[in-house]
Write a protein that holds these residues in place. Structure first.
Motif, PDB file in Angstrom:
ATOM      1  N   GLY A 744       0.793  -1.230   0.000  1.00 20.05           N
ATOM      2  CA  GLY A 744       0.000   0.000   0.000  1.00 20.05           C
ATOM      3  C   GLY A 744       0.820   1.272   0.000  1.00 20.05           C
ATOM      4  O   GLY A 744       0.361   2.308   0.488  1.00 20.05           O
ATOM      5  N   ILE A 745       2.009   1.208  -0.562  1.00 17.53           N
ATOM      6  CA  ILE A 745       2.869   2.398  -0.618  1.00 17.53           C
ATOM      7  C   ILE A 745       2.503   3.197  -1.867  1.00 17.53           C
ATOM      8  O   ILE A 745       2.804   2.785  -2.993  1.00 17.53           O
ATOM      9  N   THR A 746       1.831   4.307  -1.696  1.00 12.85           N
ATOM     10  CA  THR A 746       1.458   5.157  -2.829  1.00 12.85           C
ATOM     11  C   THR A 746       1.726   6.612  -2.472  1.00 12.85           C
ATOM     12  O   THR A 746       1.500   7.043  -1.338  1.00 12.85           O
ATOM     13  N   ALA A 747       2.169   7.362  -3.453  1.00 10.62           N
ATOM     14  CA  ALA A 747       2.442   8.778  -3.247  1.00 10.62           C
ATOM     15  C   ALA A 747       1.129   9.559  -3.170  1.00 10.62           C
ATOM     16  O   ALA A 747       0.129   9.173  -3.783  1.00 10.62           O
ATOM     17  N   PRO A 748       1.103  10.654  -2.427  1.00  5.33           N
ATOM     18  CA  PRO A 748      -0.111  11.480  -2.375  1.00  5.33           C
ATOM     19  C   PRO A 748      -0.342  12.205  -3.698  1.00  5.33           C
ATOM     20  O   PRO A 748       0.548  12.299  -4.548  1.00  5.33           O
ATOM     21  N   GLN A 749      -1.549  12.710  -3.860  1.00  8.42           N
ATOM     22  CA  GLN A 749      -1.929  13.467  -5.046  1.00  8.42           C
ATOM     23  C   GLN A 749      -2.551  14.789  -4.631  1.00  8.42           C
ATOM     24  O   GLN A 749      -2.984  14.960  -3.490  1.00  8.42           O
ATOM     25  N   ASP A 750      -2.620  15.723  -5.592  1.00  4.66           N
ATOM     26  CA  ASP A 750      -3.266  17.018  -5.374  1.00  4.66           C
ATOM     27  C   ASP A 750      -2.761  17.655  -4.073  1.00  4.66           C
ATOM     28  O   ASP A 750      -3.532  18.030  -3.195  1.00  4.66           O
ATOM     29  N   GLN A 751      -1.436  17.765  -3.990  1.00  2.00           N
ATOM     30  CA  GLN A 751      -0.818  18.224  -2.747  1.00  2.00           C
ATOM     31  C   GLN A 751       0.467  18.970  -3.061  1.00  2.00           C
ATOM     32  O   GLN A 751       1.172  18.638  -4.016  1.00  2.00           O
ATOM     33  N   THR A 752       0.772  19.999  -2.270  1.00  2.00           N
ATOM     34  CA  THR A 752       2.022  20.742  -2.410  1.00  2.00           C
ATOM     35  C   THR A 752       2.756  20.732  -1.082  1.00  2.00           C
ATOM     36  O   THR A 752       2.158  21.010  -0.037  1.00  2.00           O
ATOM     37  N   GLU A 753       4.028  20.395  -1.121  1.00  2.00           N
ATOM     38  CA  GLU A 753       4.859  20.338   0.075  1.00  2.00           C
ATOM     39  C   GLU A 753       6.062  21.255  -0.103  1.00  2.00           C
ATOM     40  O   GLU A 753       6.736  21.204  -1.137  1.00  2.00           O
ATOM     41  N   LEU A 754       6.326  22.089   0.889  1.00  2.00           N
ATOM     42  CA  LEU A 754       7.494  22.955   0.893  1.00  2.00           C
ATOM     43  C   LEU A 754       8.518  22.412   1.881  1.00  2.00           C
ATOM     44  O   LEU A 754       8.168  22.065   3.009  1.00  2.00           O
ATOM     45  N   ILE A 755       9.752  22.351   1.449  1.00  2.00           N
ATOM     46  CA  ILE A 755      10.833  21.857   2.300  1.00  2.00           C
ATOM     47  C   ILE A 755      11.884  22.958   2.380  1.00  2.00           C
ATOM     48  O   ILE A 755      12.487  23.320   1.368  1.00  2.00           O
ATOM     49  N   LYS A 756      12.115  23.480   3.588  1.00  3.76           N
ATOM     50  CA  LYS A 756      13.082  24.567   3.767  1.00  3.76           C
ATOM     51  C   LYS A 756      14.331  24.032   4.452  1.00  3.76           C
ATOM     52  O   LYS A 756      14.285  23.642   5.622  1.00  3.76           O
ATOM     53  N   VAL A 757      15.425  24.031   3.692  1.00  2.00           N
ATOM     54  CA  VAL A 757      16.692  23.520   4.214  1.00  2.00           C
ATOM     55  C   VAL A 757      17.848  24.310   3.595  1.00  2.00           C
ATOM     56  O   VAL A 757      17.747  24.819   2.482  1.00  2.00           O
ATOM     57  N   GLY A 758      18.942  24.403   4.320  1.00  2.34           N
ATOM     58  CA  GLY A 758      20.172  24.942   3.755  1.00  2.34           C
ATOM     59  C   GLY A 758      20.261  26.454   3.754  1.00  2.34           C
ATOM     60  O   GLY A 758      19.267  27.163   3.931  1.00  2.34           O
ATOM     61  N   VAL A 759      21.482  26.939   3.542  1.00  3.45           N
ATOM     62  CA  VAL A 759      21.741  28.378   3.556  1.00  3.45           C
ATOM     63  C   VAL A 759      21.908  28.956   2.158  1.00  3.45           C
ATOM     64  O   VAL A 759      21.890  30.166   1.981  1.00  3.45           O
ATOM     65  N   ASP A 760      22.078  28.096   1.161  1.00  5.48           N
ATOM     66  CA  ASP A 760      22.321  28.587  -0.193  1.00  5.48           C
ATOM     67  C   ASP A 760      21.028  29.039  -0.850  1.00  5.48           C
ATOM     68  O   ASP A 760      19.969  28.434  -0.677  1.00  5.48           O
ATOM     69  N   GLU A 761      21.140  30.097  -1.644  1.00  6.89           N
ATOM     70  CA  GLU A 761      19.973  30.661  -2.316  1.00  6.89           C
ATOM     71  C   GLU A 761      19.649  29.849  -3.566  1.00  6.89           C
ATOM     72  O   GLU A 761      19.904  30.264  -4.697  1.00  6.89           O
ATOM     73  N   LYS A 762      19.110  28.674  -3.349  1.00  5.23           N
ATOM     74  CA  LYS A 762      18.718  27.847  -4.480  1.00  5.23           C
ATOM     75  C   LYS A 762      17.504  27.005  -4.112  1.00  5.23           C
ATOM     76  O   LYS A 762      17.303  26.646  -2.943  1.00  5.23           O
ATOM     77  N   SER A 763      16.715  26.722  -5.119  1.00  6.81           N
ATOM     78  CA  SER A 763      15.504  25.930  -4.945  1.00  6.81           C
ATOM     79  C   SER A 763      15.525  24.749  -5.893  1.00  6.81           C
ATOM     80  O   SER A 763      16.336  24.678  -6.825  1.00  6.81           O
ATOM     81  N   GLN A 764      14.611  23.837  -5.661  1.00 11.26           N
ATOM     82  CA  GLN A 764      14.393  22.710  -6.565  1.00 11.26           C
ATOM     83  C   GLN A 764      12.900  22.438  -6.610  1.00 11.26           C
ATOM     84  O   GLN A 764      12.224  22.454  -5.585  1.00 11.26           O
ATOM     85  N   VAL A 765      12.395  22.189  -7.799  1.00  9.57           N
ATOM     86  CA  VAL A 765      10.973  21.915  -7.983  1.00  9.57           C
ATOM     87  C   VAL A 765      10.814  20.503  -8.531  1.00  9.57           C
ATOM     88  O   VAL A 765      11.442  20.137  -9.533  1.00  9.57           O
ATOM     89  N   ILE A 766       9.997  19.708  -7.864  1.00  7.85           N
ATOM     90  CA  ILE A 766       9.653  18.363  -8.315  1.00  7.85           C
ATOM     91  C   ILE A 766       8.143  18.324  -8.522  1.00  7.85           C
ATOM     92  O   ILE A 766       7.374  18.498  -7.571  1.00  7.85           O
TER      93      ILE A 766
END
Length: 942
Positions: A744-766
């Protein structure tokens, strides 16, 4: 000489005693006799070799002896910037036309078409099809435009600035900060320390067009250029094209002199400790710096082999130490290498646990000192001799099967650095005479040259949180100085038997044999229930791939066994098999082509690897041992566990680790059976006795497995060995085969998650689309098309038009395990403020495909790329092995691969459009966005 090499190719046996004494130490080592080398009147050099694999492809390289070291102070980063501009408009290709044209003939941007800039060189990479004259000529025209026809228009320069800044941003982080801190010490008092190819972003953003054009005019000139062409085209034809397209290039009358810069030696030794709050662990690096070793003669060739031997033998000793309780380091190795053109080094380096930086350095110094004082043993030397001879023999055996892409690099390196580029037949010939004659005295003398008392640098990098427990630089410098007077004891090693098995197993019997026309697969059913498939090929002379698989994996165990089961395969790989620890096994297998790895995954267990026809029996013996005699060694397990804990503990501060941990949690939707181990405490729950018990359960019944062997095999020789070693594994043929259990391992849908880590001014979008979808081979290919077409459009918009990313990818797939689902992932790094604009641009391109279908030109680009890729893959063992393995595990016909061509070329625009409408919906989308830890969306207007 040429006649003897021809005899080598004709008959392996005639080689045995034909070459003694022909390699005088002062003689020059010849280039591969198959390459033709020439030079135009303007100074441009070229290397040409005809090679038929793969068919209808020519690998072209343009190498320039100029890089960041040639930049003026107002040009830092512009060597790399000019390389970028080579894809942005030239005399014969307008901006974006070059990439578009090459894609239309099956040359993919990034994986095929590429370039790189280093300190002392710039190299352009272009593989072209040779099935049509126009493609060949256009390929040479592209190289000619790079060499002397870049337009460097002001508008295009300004558009590219943002892309280079995004490439720089992608490389920012803890590794870059640590490197920037210690590189000036390692490259002490040299120009290299201030000429990193990525350059100065203020200059990238603000350099005038003329300053950029100056670099191109000064350094892109024929007397610094080399062309390498290897592939399926007549050499005379290639030479004529080189003369036609490049003879008119001229050298500027006022061209600056090409200087070569030294890295000065220093009598004093240096220690540099660098800490960073995001450093993932403690690393200790010990460098003995050397000027470039001589090259080109047989004496220099032999010295290179001696240095390789010493690195290999020291690494083996270090590997044994790391497996002892309370070892001074987690892992370590030794090698000789080149840092920059004018600096080589011998290094012992590794990762140490908290509080062990000084102890780790002491251990490195002690082992180096032990080697200096007592040398190596005859058994160590014999093992490394066997390994080197085996490597040379394999290259010789595959000489006529090598693909052009694997050959072109040695000629580029020869042009740029005068490195060796001899024929594999010549190398094997030389090794067979030289290596057996090497003595311990020669090896031990070389150790004294590698390990110096001056010109030495120690670098320690560590997390900021460990700063207080670190020694000081002066304390480590004292250790380094004191080590010169240390006395050590000789190295001791235990005796090992040569045979893996104490006794041979009783063979099983073949009870059924069948043959599948079209794919030439022979299938055996053994009396223990094991099914074995053979796919003989002639694609490689010395390669056999194998995989045994069974359904079930960790899914068959309850939650309380999750960690025990997940680490069961790891435990066996850590502890060894039969009477052999992993270190012992490496010694016994030295000089053999045997790799065997068992693994227990979530839904299956596998045992896979590779070997050669000569060593197949040894590989089968090892497979037999993994089934019958996995080894318990709690000492090795405890060492492994402690090392893993140390690394996990250190990694907690690293933002990439934090990001990956959170992504794993999100995609697993909180299901503990889908999440990995990310904290030291989780490791404490693993009971190795239970792990070994689970391993034995999963590999207890041969009847539950199917094996596939792909490669150069004579079945009449192979089948008796398979009957003995695989047929001799216990099996219960009457039992029903096991099936995996859906966790029963399934990824969620219709959802946005923000992850704040690190000191460098860079982002990543998945952007992760996922959901239920019926599995279908045609639909799977359509989804692959959709990913590649969307990637083309996103590169055009996000990179070329907006200038907001350096790279972007879109990929989709259909899966059947544990149930039929699809996934489609769009991934790109960018600046934090650019996330909304770029995300909207992605949706805009998706909607264009959904509403209008893919552009016909893009559809044909992907079709041609896939057609060429399939043609080449059909001559590779790995492709056939992967396709047939997928058929086995997916319960599909073994000849499913025969429909690949129709599936690849048969995709229509309407099918891609329909799939985009069906699957790329917001209700199926999970969006994960990485931001810096202190980023404020409100302040940025997000």
């Amino acid at each position: 000489m040429k006649e003897k090499i021809k005899l080598l190719v004709v008959s392996f046996c005639l080689l045995a005693n034909s070459t003694r004494g022909q390699f005088a130490p002062t003689d020059s080592v010849p280039l591969d006799e198959r390459v033709h080398v020439g030079q135009l009147d303007n100074g441009l050099q070229y290397y040409i070799q005809s090679n038929p694999k793969p068919e209808n492809k020519l690998e072209l390289r343009l190498a320039i002896k100029a890089g960041s070291m040639q930049e003026r102070e107002d040009q830092l980063g512009l060597a790399h910037f000019v390389e970028h501009m080579a894809f942005n408009g030239s005399e014969n290709f307008e901006k974006n036309e070059l990439i578009s044209y090459l894609q239309s003939i099956g040359v993919a941007f990034g994986s095929d078409l590429n370039a790189y800039t280093s300190f002392d060189e710039t190299v352009y990479i272009l593989p072209i099809p040779t099935d049509e004259e126009e493609k060949i000529r256009n390929g040479f025209q592209v190289l000619r435009d790079w060499a002397g026809g870049l337009l460097l228009e002001s508008e295009d320069i300004d558009a590219e600035r943002g892309i280079v800044v995004e490439e720089w941003r992608t490389g920012q982080g803890v590794d870059q900060r640590l490197r920037d801190a210690y590189l000036p010490v390692l490259l002490h008092d040299s120009r290299y320390a201030n000429r990193l190819p990525i350059g100065d972003m203020d200059i990238i953003r603000g350099a005038s067009e003329e300053v950029i054009r100056d670099f191109y005019r000064d350094w892109y000139r024929p007397d610094l250029m080399g062309i390498v062409a290897v592939g399926d085209l007549d050499p005379d034809r290639i030479e004529a094209l080189i003369r036609e397209y490049f003879s008119d290039l001229s050298n500027p009358a006022d061209a600056p002199e090409r200087e070569y810069y030294e890295v000065p030696e220093h009598e004093a030794n240096f220690v540099k400790i660098v800490t960073d709050e995001e450093a993932p662990g403690i690393q200790v690096q010990l460098y003995y710096k050397h000027p470039p070793a001589s090259s080109g003669t047989y004496a220099a060739y032999k010295e290179r082999v001696l240095r390789t031997m010493i690195g290999g033998m020291l690494t083996q000793r270090l590997d044994e130490i790391r497996q002892t309780p309370d070892a001074p380091f987690i892992f370590a190795g030794a090698r000789y290498g080149k840092l920059v053109k004018s600096l080589e080094f011998f290094t012992t380096s590794g990762v140490v646990g908290p509080g062990k930086a000084s102890e780790g350095l002491r251990s490195f110094l002690e082992e180096n000192r032990r080697a200096m004082q007592h040398g190596f043993t005859e058994s160590e030397l014999e093992r490394v001799k066997r390994s080197l001879l085996n490597s040379a023999e394999r290259s010789f055996k595959e000489r006529d099967k090598a693909e052009s892409r694997s050959l072109v690099g040695k000629y580029v390196s020869h042009f740029l650095n005068e490195t060796l580029a001899d024929d594999p037949a010549h190398r094997y010939d030389f090794y067979r005479e030289m290596i057996p004659s090497i003595t311990l005295e020669e090896v031990n003398e070389m150790i004294g040259e590698l390990i110096r008392e001056t010109n030495t640098v120690v670098i320690v990098t560590a997390p900021e949180k460990d700063k207080e427990s670190l020694p000081t630089e002066s304390e480590l410098l004292q250790v380094l100085d004191e080590s010169k007077d240390w006395e050590t004891s000789p190295y001791q090693e235990k005796e090992l038997r040569d045979n893996l098995l104490r006794s041979l197993p009783d063979p099983g019997e073949v009870i059924k044999r069948s043959f599948l026309d079209g794919v030439d697969i022979t299938t055996l059913l053994l009396d223990n229930g094991l099914k074995v498939h053979f796919k003989p090929t002639d694609f490689k002379n010395d390669e056999i791939l194998f995989t045994g698989s069974s359904k079930g994996g960790t899914s068959l165990y309850p939650d309380r066994d999750h960690y025990h089961a997940s680490y069961a395969g790891t435990a066996v790989n850590v502890m060894g098999v039969g009477d052999f620890s992993p270190s012992d096994l490496r010694k016994v297998l030295a000089g053999k082509n045997v790799q065997v790895t068992p693994n227990i995954g979530t839904y299956s267990e596998t045992i896979s690897g590779s070997t050669s026809p000569r060593d197949l029996e040894l590989a089968l013996q090892l497979i037999h041992l993994y089934f019958s005699s996995p080894r318990m060694d709690k000492g090795l397990w405890e060492v492994f566990l402690q090392n893993q804990k140390n690394q996990l503990e250190s990694a907690q501060v690293n933002p990439d680790f934090q990001f990956n941990k959170r992504v794993n949690e999100i995609i697993s939707n909180g299901n503990p059976r889908g999440m990995g181990v990310f904290s030291p405490g989780q490791l404490d729950s693993i009971q190795v006795d239970r792990s070994l018990e689970i391993f034995e359960e999963r590999f207890s019944n041969a009847a539950d497995f199917e094996f596939l062997f792909t490669g150069n095999m004579d079945l009449e020789e192979v089948i008796p060995m398979v009957e003995r070693y695989l047929g001799g594994i216990p099996g219960e043929p009457g039992t029903e085969k096991e099936e995996f259990r859906d966790l029963g391992i399934t990824a969620p849908q219709d959802q946005t998650e923000l992850i704040k880590v690190g000191v460098d001014e860079k982002s990543q979008v998945i952007m992760y689309f996922n959901g239920e979808a019926a599995y279908d081979l045609e639909k799977s290919q359509q989804l692959s098309y959709l990913g590649e077409i969307l990637t083309i459009k996103l590169i055009e918009t996000l990179r070329e038009e907006i200038g907001g990313v350096y790279g972007v990818s879109a990929r989709g797939s259909l899966g059947r395990v544990p149930r039929e689902r699809f996934s489609f992932v769009i991934n790109f790094p960018c600046g934090p403020e650019a996330v909304p604009e770029l995300t909207q641009a992605v949706w805009k391109e998706i909607k264009k495909i959904q509403e209008n279908g893919p552009e016909p030109a893009d559809l044909e680009k992907v079709r041609e790329t896939k057609r060429i890729s399939l043609e080449e893959n059909l001559r590779r063992n790995g492709f056939w092995h992967g396709q047939i393995s997928a058929a086995i595990t997916g319960d599909m016909p073994l000849d499913t691969v025969l429909g690949a061509s129709d599936r690849v070329v048969g995709v229509t625009g309407a099918e891609v459009q329909a799939l985009a409408r069906e699957l790329l919906k917001s209700e199926y989308l999970l969006t994960i966005i990485r931001y810096p830890a202190d980023f404020q969306q409100e302040a940025a207007g997000l």
